[in-house]
Design an enzyme around this catalytic site. Structure first.
Site, short mmCIF file in Angstrom:
data_model
loop_
_atom_site.label_atom_id
_atom_site.label_comp_id
_atom_site.label_asym_id
_atom_site.label_seq_id
_atom_site.Cartn_x
_atom_site.Cartn_y
_atom_site.Cartn_z
N HIS A 131 0.83 -1.20 0.00
CA HIS A 131 0.00 0.00 0.00
C HIS A 131 0.87 1.25 0.00
CE1 HIS A 131 -3.40 -2.63 1.10
NE2 HIS A 131 -4.15 -1.65 0.63
N LYS A 135 -0.67 4.89 4.54
CA LYS A 135 -1.59 3.95 5.21
C LYS A 135 -1.11 3.70 6.64
CE LYS A 135 -4.10 -0.39 4.68
NZ LYS A 135 -5.36 0.31 5.03
#
Length: 236
Positions: A131, A135
């Site tokens: 990600h 995040k």
């Protein structure tokens, strides 16, 4: 439908645009503590906030009879408590670690593959997620959902987040979480043996799939009571 967006970051802004395109009205949007009188203008709320805010956001919605679809991850240690409040308040709730249609099909594919592979001990499974660097939680909620589904259908007993190449036991599933610039979300399940590997992978190209799924979930949840998942929404 009148929608409140709780958590007005990148995802919240994408949800806003998709909701407007689907002829909904955004009556409240915030990344701050909820102003109840503003929240009460909404028919339904969509929460994409942060882990520390999610539980309070969700339960505030229940207490004021606002159905809520939540895509925030990293707060699930309080999920059962939230479900209890929902039932006490006769509320409506959908939690999704990932609202994307493609990811929910991937969840089903992962479950089917886990059932099939449970008969073949020579294959060892691992999970990897990648990600963007902003995040907050690690591993992703989607990776946890995938891994817990594997646990239900194999002899593995638990999973372990792997950092710095730690070892895992024979009955632990290693989960690797990577953070790279501008990655929307990539999840890979690999079954490896000395002879060959079997791999399934989902790669998100934009936030729009997550946002569209969240709006569809909110549309479906409107005027319902109870606790649901995306399987209910999609009829899977």
């Amino acid at each position: 439908m009148k929608i409140a967006i709780l958590g007005y970051g990148k995802m919240g802004k994408t949800i806003e645009q998709i909701a407007i395109n689907r002829n909904h009205e955004i009556v409240y949007k915030t990344s701050s503590p909820i102003e109840v009188e503003e929240l009460k203008k909404a028919d339904v709320a969509i929460d994409f906030s942060i882990p520390d805010a999610a539980f309070n956001n969700i339960t505030t919605c229940f207490k004021h009879h606002i159905p809520v679809a939540c895509g925030t991850t990293g707060w699930l240690d309080r999920y059962e408590e939230a479900v209890k409040v929902c039932k006490e308040e006769n509320g409506a709730f959908i939690y999704g670690s990932n609202f994307s249609l493609g990811v929910n099909l991937f969840f089903q594919l992962n479950e089917n593959l886990a059932k099939l592979m449970s008969k073949f001990d020579e294959y060892k499974v691992d999970v990897e997620e990648i990600h963007h660097t902003q995040k907050l939680d690690k591993p992703s909620g989607t990776a946890i959902t995938l891994t817990e589904s594997i646990l239900q259908h194999t002899d593995n007993k638990s999973w372990k987040l792997i950092e710095n190449n730690e070892e895992v036991s024979d009955k632990e599933i290693p989960v690797v979480a990577k953070r790279e610039d501008d990655v929307k979300g990539t999840h890979t399940i690999k079954y490896a043996s000395s002879i060959d590997d079997i791999e399934i992978k989902h790669t998100a190209h934009s936030r729009e799939g997550f946002a569209l799924g969240a709006v569809i979930a909110a549309e479906w949840l409107h005027d319902k009571t109870g606790v649901f998942t995306m399987k209910d929404v999609l009829g899977l």
